[in-house]
Write a protein that holds these residues in place. Structure first.
Motif, PDB file in Angstrom:
ATOM      1  N   UNK A   1      84.998  36.015  27.234  1.00 30.40           N
ATOM      2  CA  UNK A   1      84.446  35.252  28.349  1.00 30.40           C
ATOM      3  C   UNK A   1      85.525  34.934  29.387  1.00 30.40           C
ATOM      4  N   UNK A   2      86.679  34.433  28.921  1.00 34.40           N
ATOM      5  CA  UNK A   2      87.764  34.061  29.841  1.00 34.40           C
ATOM      6  C   UNK A   2      88.250  35.286  30.624  1.00 34.40           C
ATOM      7  N   UNK A   3      88.356  36.423  29.931  1.00 35.13           N
ATOM      8  CA  UNK A   3      88.816  37.642  30.609  1.00 35.13           C
ATOM      9  C   UNK A   3      87.798  38.107  31.650  1.00 35.13           C
ATOM     10  N   UNK A   4      86.507  37.995  31.321  1.00 33.52           N
ATOM     11  CA  UNK A   4      85.441  38.350  32.278  1.00 33.52           C
ATOM     12  C   UNK A   4      85.514  37.469  33.525  1.00 33.52           C
ATOM     13  N   UNK A   5      85.637  36.166  33.300  1.00 26.27           N
ATOM     14  CA  UNK A   5      85.686  35.238  34.439  1.00 26.27           C
ATOM     15  C   UNK A   5      86.911  35.534  35.299  1.00 26.27           C
ATOM     16  N   UNK A   6      88.049  35.780  34.647  1.00 28.63           N
ATOM     17  CA  UNK A   6      89.274  36.088  35.387  1.00 28.63           C
ATOM     18  C   UNK A   6      89.082  37.324  36.258  1.00 28.63           C
ATOM     19  N   UNK A   7      88.450  38.348  35.675  1.00 27.26           N
ATOM     20  CA  UNK A   7      88.237  39.583  36.417  1.00 27.26           C
ATOM     21  C   UNK A   7      87.272  39.343  37.581  1.00 27.26           C
ATOM     22  N   UNK A   8      86.216  38.591  37.301  1.00 27.56           N
ATOM     23  CA  UNK A   8      85.205  38.333  38.321  1.00 27.56           C
ATOM     24  C   UNK A   8      85.790  37.530  39.505  1.00 27.56           C
ATOM     25  N   UNK A   9      86.505  36.440  39.211  1.00 24.28           N
ATOM     26  CA  UNK A   9      86.946  35.567  40.314  1.00 24.28           C
ATOM     27  C   UNK A   9      88.140  36.124  41.068  1.00 24.28           C
TER      28      UNK A   9
ATOM     29  N   UNK B   1      77.210  36.256  28.910  1.00 17.96           N
ATOM     30  CA  UNK B   1      77.940  35.556  27.854  1.00 17.96           C
ATOM     31  C   UNK B   1      78.125  36.493  26.666  1.00 17.96           C
ATOM     32  N   UNK B   2      79.351  36.643  26.181  1.00 20.76           N
ATOM     33  CA  UNK B   2      79.595  37.555  25.064  1.00 20.76           C
ATOM     34  C   UNK B   2      79.077  36.988  23.747  1.00 20.76           C
ATOM     35  N   UNK B   3      78.857  37.870  22.789  1.00 23.17           N
ATOM     36  CA  UNK B   3      78.457  37.474  21.440  1.00 23.17           C
ATOM     37  C   UNK B   3      79.152  38.412  20.470  1.00 23.17           C
ATOM     38  N   UNK B   4      80.431  38.113  20.210  1.00 22.69           N
ATOM     39  CA  UNK B   4      81.269  39.035  19.422  1.00 22.69           C
ATOM     40  C   UNK B   4      81.245  38.709  17.937  1.00 22.69           C
ATOM     41  N   UNK B   5      80.644  37.552  17.580  1.00 20.92           N
ATOM     42  CA  UNK B   5      80.607  37.184  16.164  1.00 20.92           C
ATOM     43  C   UNK B   5      81.641  36.138  15.782  1.00 20.92           C
TER      44      UNK B   5
END
Lengths: 188, 188
Positions: free
Chosen positions: B91-99, B78-82
């Motif tokens: 988060x959405x970009x990570x999930x997109x890349x992962x799936x 889970x990101x914590x960018x502030x």
């Protein structure tokens, strides 16, 4: 799939074969679930030759898609209530009712399974979605023609259908009328 | 699952067994796909007794969920960018890349398969979602504590994750950065 199908005379041998094969598929689905039977087993159950099925549908995937579409069109016809709001609410409620029934979940799993069964499966999945999207688009086009501000069909997929599909596929409990209406409210 | 696991000493026998079993599952998944192997086959591949797996994980479903969570937590922390905006976009970009990777689709299919494999599968699916939801909720809570107007975790599931999941499960083409950002824009 239509290009593979010869013209059918209503009530003729072709229509009877079609009905018998659809019934055999429906029976095998309820006994074993999608994906757990072969063209040969469908043919044996329907009392026709394997070659009749391949000639008419081309593949098991196309046949399953034809059966799924026939079911969906019979159980969830696109509504025409005279307003976008009424159409979308009626449609969303129909889909919720359909996919929370044991057979509806099977149709949803079919759509997932097709995308995992090679090129013919992907094509059959595309056909299934293209036909339903065409019907949905007609509903949205009627709203636009009445001067209503209609979302596009992919917006309906992403924000009304996808949340319901995922909650059902993940076994996340019932789709209440409040939840389903909330999805429509948010999109409109 | 944690209550079933004995305390592990890092580098000890328990940790080695855990790593070997996870590796065996990962290998079997890539060779055969989720759902196409047994506890006995995992045990044989990992060089441990069946009973060691049952004692530690309780069931194949729990083991698969543990492997999926470990993978997800390693690949999509889970990101914590502030800022909420930054966190959700990352988060959405990570999930997109992962799936959209071949392994990620397998995790998604696991979640679908678990809900179709009886009570233990439903429980394992619940555990998988509960852990990821807990992590997502922490991210949203941080935003609320900063005074930002955060959606709830189910809103993120329904309007960011579900559309991406369905498009991937149905084989509906790539998830472009524009599409993924559009989902976040709409929710915020």
């Amino acid at each position: 799939m239509n290009e593979r199908q010869p013209a059918r005379r209503p009530g003729g041998r072709s229509a009877r074969v079609g009905a018998d094969v659809h019934q055999a598929v429906t029976d095998l689905i309820s006994e074993r679930g999608y994906g757990n039977f072969t063209v040969g087993e469908v043919a044996a159950r329907a009392g026709v030759a394997d070659s009749s099925i391949y000639r008419r549908w081309g593949s098991l995937e196309s046949l399953l898609t034809d059966v799924a579409l026939t079911r969906l069109n019979a159980k969830s016809p696109m509504p025409d209530t005279g307003s976008l709001d009424g159409d979308l609410r009626t449609y969303a409620a129909q889909v919720a009712r359909e996919i929370t029934g044991p057979d509806g979940l099977a149709v949803l799993r079919l759509a997932v399974a097709l995308s995992n069964s090679g090129q013919r499966g992907l094509q059959a999945g595309d056909d299934l979605r293209a036909e339903r999207t065409r019907q949905l688009q007609s509903m949205l086009d009627r709203a636009s023609e009445r001067g209503e501000d209609a979302p596009d069909a992919l917006g309906v997929l992403d924000h009304i259908l996808a949340p319901m599909y995922i909650r059902v596929l993940f076994g996340m409990g019932p789709l209440t009328p409040e939840y389903v209406d909330g999805l429509v409210d948010r999109l409109l």
